[in-house]
Scaffold this motif. Sequence first.
Motif, PDB file in Angstrom:
ATOM      1  N   LEU A  76    -113.144  77.202 -77.582  1.00 15.84           N
ATOM      2  CA  LEU A  76    -114.321  77.217 -76.723  1.00 15.84           C
ATOM      3  C   LEU A  76    -113.938  77.003 -75.265  1.00 15.84           C
ATOM      4  O   LEU A  76    -114.449  77.682 -74.365  1.00 15.84           O
ATOM      5  CB  LEU A  76    -115.294  76.122 -77.167  1.00 15.84           C
ATOM      6  CG  LEU A  76    -116.569  75.970 -76.334  1.00 15.84           C
ATOM      7  CD1 LEU A  76    -117.395  77.246 -76.378  1.00 15.84           C
ATOM      8  CD2 LEU A  76    -117.391  74.783 -76.844  1.00 15.84           C
ATOM      9  N   THR A  77    -113.017  76.077 -75.008  1.00 11.56           N
ATOM     10  CA  THR A  77    -112.595  75.797 -73.640  1.00 11.56           C
ATOM     11  C   THR A  77    -111.945  77.024 -73.004  1.00 11.56           C
ATOM     12  O   THR A  77    -112.247  77.376 -71.854  1.00 11.56           O
ATOM     13  CB  THR A  77    -111.615  74.615 -73.616  1.00 11.56           C
ATOM     14  OG1 THR A  77    -112.259  73.467 -74.201  1.00 11.56           O
ATOM     15  CG2 THR A  77    -111.198  74.286 -72.197  1.00 11.56           C
ATOM     16  N   SER A  78    -111.070  77.695 -73.735  1.00 15.40           N
ATOM     17  CA  SER A  78    -110.411  78.878 -73.182  1.00 15.40           C
ATOM     18  C   SER A  78    -111.378  80.051 -73.065  1.00 15.40           C
ATOM     19  O   SER A  78    -111.231  80.901 -72.176  1.00 15.40           O
ATOM     20  CB  SER A  78    -109.220  79.273 -74.060  1.00 15.40           C
ATOM     21  OG  SER A  78    -109.645  79.614 -75.366  1.00 15.40           O
ATOM     22  N   LEU A  89    -124.051  73.789 -72.379  1.00 16.49           N
ATOM     23  CA  LEU A  89    -123.386  72.495 -72.402  1.00 16.49           C
ATOM     24  C   LEU A  89    -121.909  72.643 -72.073  1.00 16.49           C
ATOM     25  O   LEU A  89    -121.325  73.720 -72.226  1.00 16.49           O
ATOM     26  CB  LEU A  89    -123.534  71.849 -73.783  1.00 16.49           C
ATOM     27  CG  LEU A  89    -124.950  71.711 -74.348  1.00 16.49           C
ATOM     28  CD1 LEU A  89    -124.889  71.085 -75.738  1.00 16.49           C
ATOM     29  CD2 LEU A  89    -125.843  70.910 -73.429  1.00 16.49           C
ATOM     30  N   SER A  90    -121.297  71.548 -71.663  1.00 11.52           N
ATOM     31  CA  SER A  90    -119.851  71.542 -71.491  1.00 11.52           C
ATOM     32  C   SER A  90    -119.220  71.575 -72.885  1.00 11.52           C
ATOM     33  O   SER A  90    -119.866  71.201 -73.880  1.00 11.52           O
ATOM     34  CB  SER A  90    -119.403  70.286 -70.755  1.00 11.52           C
ATOM     35  OG  SER A  90    -119.549  69.143 -71.586  1.00 11.52           O
ATOM     36  N   ALA A 130    -123.080  63.051 -76.569  1.00 15.96           N
ATOM     37  CA  ALA A 130    -124.049  63.530 -77.555  1.00 15.96           C
ATOM     38  C   ALA A 130    -125.478  63.287 -77.082  1.00 15.96           C
ATOM     39  O   ALA A 130    -126.362  64.130 -77.298  1.00 15.96           O
ATOM     40  CB  ALA A 130    -123.815  62.844 -78.898  1.00 15.96           C
ATOM     41  N   SER A 131    -125.708  62.167 -76.428  1.00 12.99           N
ATOM     42  CA  SER A 131    -127.050  61.848 -75.934  1.00 12.99           C
ATOM     43  C   SER A 131    -127.485  62.843 -74.861  1.00 12.99           C
ATOM     44  O   SER A 131    -128.618  63.344 -74.870  1.00 12.99           O
ATOM     45  CB  SER A 131    -127.075  60.425 -75.378  1.00 12.99           C
ATOM     46  OG  SER A 131    -128.351  60.112 -74.867  1.00 12.99           O
ATOM     47  N   ARG A 132    -126.572  63.147 -73.933  1.00 15.67           N
ATOM     48  CA  ARG A 132    -126.897  64.124 -72.884  1.00 15.67           C
ATOM     49  C   ARG A 132    -127.160  65.496 -73.493  1.00 15.67           C
ATOM     50  O   ARG A 132    -128.105  66.195 -73.119  1.00 15.67           O
ATOM     51  CB  ARG A 132    -125.764  64.222 -71.861  1.00 15.67           C
ATOM     52  CG  ARG A 132    -125.678  63.044 -70.915  1.00 15.67           C
ATOM     53  CD  ARG A 132    -124.922  63.419 -69.649  1.00 15.67           C
ATOM     54  NE  ARG A 132    -123.581  63.912 -69.925  1.00 15.67           N
ATOM     55  CZ  ARG A 132    -122.499  63.142 -69.971  1.00 15.67           C
ATOM     56  NH1 ARG A 132    -122.621  61.827 -69.796  1.00 15.67           N
ATOM     57  NH2 ARG A 132    -121.309  63.662 -70.202  1.00 15.67           N
ATOM     58  N   ALA A 133    -126.311  65.873 -74.427  1.00 12.31           N
ATOM     59  CA  ALA A 133    -126.475  67.174 -75.073  1.00 12.31           C
ATOM     60  C   ALA A 133    -127.797  67.240 -75.827  1.00 12.31           C
ATOM     61  O   ALA A 133    -128.495  68.260 -75.799  1.00 12.31           O
ATOM     62  CB  ALA A 133    -125.309  67.431 -76.021  1.00 12.31           C
TER      63      ALA A 133
END
Length: 300
Positions: free
Chosen positions: A78-80, A126-127, A162-165
């Motif tokens: 996912l990052t790449s 999301l990040s 997780a809370s922010r997401a």
Amino acid sequence: MGTERGVRDAGELLARSFEAHRPRLLRVAYTMTGSLAEAEDCVQEAWLRLRGLDDPAVVRDLAAWLTTTVSRLALDALTSARARREQYVGTWLPEPLVETRSSDPADRVTLDESVSMALLVVLERLSPAERTAFVLHDVFGLPFPEIAEVVGRSPAAVRQLASRARRHVEDGRPRTPATEAEQRNLVEAFAAACQNGDLPGLIAVLDPDVVLRGDGGGKVITLRHVERVAARVAPIMLAQARRAGPMDIVPTRVNGAPGLVIRDTEGGVSVMAFTVDAGLITAIDFVRNPDKLARLPDLG
């Protein structure tokens, strides 16, 4: 001879155990990446790593080991992928999962609300770390200490991720979700209105603030950007239907909910997913990028 047979039997047992976990691992990786191709790569790499251990028997909790391994691989993927998606031509949408009646649960990702197109589109905002924390905790129920090993942060930090997401996801979810029958009826009415050129009928099933997203990947013609508002979206859909000519519209299930597979006279294929809220269609996501439809099953 006995030693060789024992090694062979142990290898077969390991392979059977892995295959039993494969559907869940695919679901984890797909929900994290939005790509079935990348999910399959992650799961295959996890198998190679398991098989490459000097003594796989040291893995006391195979399910936990495989989930952690696949999650790390999916996070890396996912990052790449983020950099590639930023350069993507047009709107990037997750690879749709189209279900057939004959689909074998052992051979596919389990299709339910947790892999809905609506959720996956929200997760794209999301990040990678937030997405991983949310997916592993809220969808798959992993404890924060285990997730911390995946993302390389403290359990407290993962809890915050997780809370922010979760706040972002809740903002993007339907407030009044439809039943299966309600969504199927709306999708059928949508298809009929498009086929009949019925503008009032089409507007009647669309939320006034409906969102239309198309993904062609620069390989086929589709929307250049996201369109909004029923008064604009409905004419666009009818214009596309007219250009396509006679269409073969197949009702099916897309990411666990009623959707459509559309084939035009020139051989073009589109998969449409719908989000429904309070009795109206609030989002239409259609994928035409042939790379994302390579695994489209034969719907008969």
